[in-house]
Design an enzyme around this catalytic site. Sequence first.
Site, mmCIF file in Angstrom:
data_model
loop_
_atom_site.group_PDB
_atom_site.id
_atom_site.type_symbol
_atom_site.label_atom_id
_atom_site.label_comp_id
_atom_site.label_asym_id
_atom_site.label_seq_id
_atom_site.Cartn_x
_atom_site.Cartn_y
_atom_site.Cartn_z
ATOM 1 N N HIS A 323 -24.480 33.635 55.060
ATOM 2 C CA HIS A 323 -24.848 34.898 55.414
ATOM 3 C C HIS A 323 -23.399 35.666 55.835
ATOM 4 C CE1 HIS A 323 -24.687 32.928 59.520
ATOM 5 N NE2 HIS A 323 -24.072 34.095 59.818
ATOM 6 N N ASP A 371 -28.795 28.433 53.983
ATOM 7 C CA ASP A 371 -27.599 29.248 54.491
ATOM 8 C C ASP A 371 -26.208 28.370 54.295
ATOM 9 O OD1 ASP A 371 -26.187 31.374 55.491
ATOM 10 O OD2 ASP A 371 -26.860 31.268 57.515
ATOM 11 N N GLY A 465 -19.879 34.676 65.489
ATOM 12 C CA GLY A 465 -18.674 34.437 65.069
ATOM 13 C C GLY A 465 -18.334 32.940 64.780
ATOM 14 N N SER A 467 -20.480 31.202 63.164
ATOM 15 C CA SER A 467 -21.198 31.115 61.823
ATOM 16 C C SER A 467 -20.303 30.460 60.857
ATOM 17 C CB SER A 467 -21.808 32.128 61.229
ATOM 18 O OG SER A 467 -22.902 32.771 62.222
ATOM 19 N N GLY A 468 -20.910 29.685 59.819
ATOM 20 C CA GLY A 468 -20.337 29.058 58.836
ATOM 21 C C GLY A 468 -19.235 27.763 59.181
#
Length: 517
Positions: A323, A371, A465, A467-468
């Site tokens: 995402h 994801d 923020g 994320s990943g």
Amino acid sequence: MHNNPSHVNYGFQYGEERPPAFAPGYPTAYPPAPQYTNRAPEPINTHHTATAGLPHTTVRRKGSRCKCLCITAAVVIIILILLGVAAVLLWYFLYGVCTLGRRCGQSNTCVRSSQWCDGVTDCPKGEDEAQCLYGVCTLGRKCGQNNKCVLSSQWCDGVTDCPEGEDEAQCFRFYGADFMLQSFSNEDQKWKVVCSDRWDSNIGKRACQQIGYSSSNYVNSGTINPGSVAADGYMTLNADYLALSSDPVHNSLSSSASCPTNEAVTLRCSDCGKSSALATRIVGGNVVTTTSRWPWQVSLQVSGNHMCGGSIITPSWIVTAAHCVQKYSSPSQWRVYAGFLTLTQMSYSSGNLVSEVISHSGYNTDTSTNDIALMKLRTPLQFSSSIAPVCLPNSGLDFSTSRTYYVTGWGATSNGGFASNDLREAQVSLISNTVCNSQQVYNGQITDSMICAGKLEGGVDSCQGDSGGPLVTSQSYLWWLVGDTSWGQGCAIRNRPGVYGNVTLFLDWIYTQMKKY
Ligand code: 4AZ
């Protein structure tokens, strides 16, 4: 139309709706046509005499020679056509598509369509019963994301059967914290430890390459007593294996009950998982004060803005969330910052350029399934104590709910808040998918490709923020990437833990991409 009897043949006509001028009762407004019909009937000449007066005999001999030639030519042409049809049919049945019915895998056997999925195995290897429900492999295994199934016995057998070669792509895996090398035996469809007999560094380098690592980052090959991991037997290198051969190493391994050395190969393709954090926020976490604590943590930025986190897994590869790269999918839009603690420090640096952005093809924006994404750096990172890779999760590791996990990132420190200038860490617990899918928590939204972590009572969580970025745990003095921060309802809310991509489930996908690009 006119009312002439239907049997009257007018011959060639000038128009669909217009009879010729000689048709009885039709007004002759056109120039008068030759009135053949008014002429007295002449005797029919059955011999095709072109010129009147030539002796009949000569004409007859010439005509029959022509007839003879014509018949011979026709017969030859017919024979040639028949031969051609026979050859095509033979090819079809022997090598080509099955004209009637379906072909059994790559073999030359065809079975009738009615024999497909009838509960009786007709193909020599059983392909006719392998996939009888849409998208479900009744027997055998699925080829990646597409809906083709191949038999389990075709997996890692040295012959490519899947359209994209998935069945031969990952025939090695690492087991446990010692990186014991296992190879998939297509004979009994089991992962078996690789016997150290005849194994050397050259073969180790080749195996690393075939898994997806670059041979320049090869660390070492070692040996270990496999203990109970060898219960299913060994895979031993054949005597005729050539270390310089370009063949996949696993094609030269054979299943064997014993191993002359009684030792298994350990293979390190990357010097991963080292941190100054002893093996022992983000919302509710702490500021990180040393770059060597989470040296795999990177900030992924677009136009100088922190967008997402990521984890270094090799000098050239960063794991992040799909995402994160949905809106900005072009490599040129991204900069990767490694070795920093604050966003301010990064603003004085140019960051690393990206050459590939690869998003999982099965990522679903509605459900957040799959994801995960990868970024390849244009130039490999120089590793140091501040910039270093995390280990991808080997099989056989303990990722139980009783362990301690950490999430890190520059994400917001409260729901809807600003990104944090400082890198933060938070200690979280893994929450089982059963609990996470319960009605009070995410009510069935958690798929196998997701892991929940946080605190059900709230107060500690990843946030916008983060994320990943990584969800890690330490085992045997190494740090392992268990998840990539994916989503959650708000941040740090009671019964709404953070949701992470289940990296273990994406290992094949990650290694396959690393090998491809
Ligand atoms: C986000 O939007 C996000 N509380 C990341 C993590 C969580 C929620 C949202 C988990 O990037």
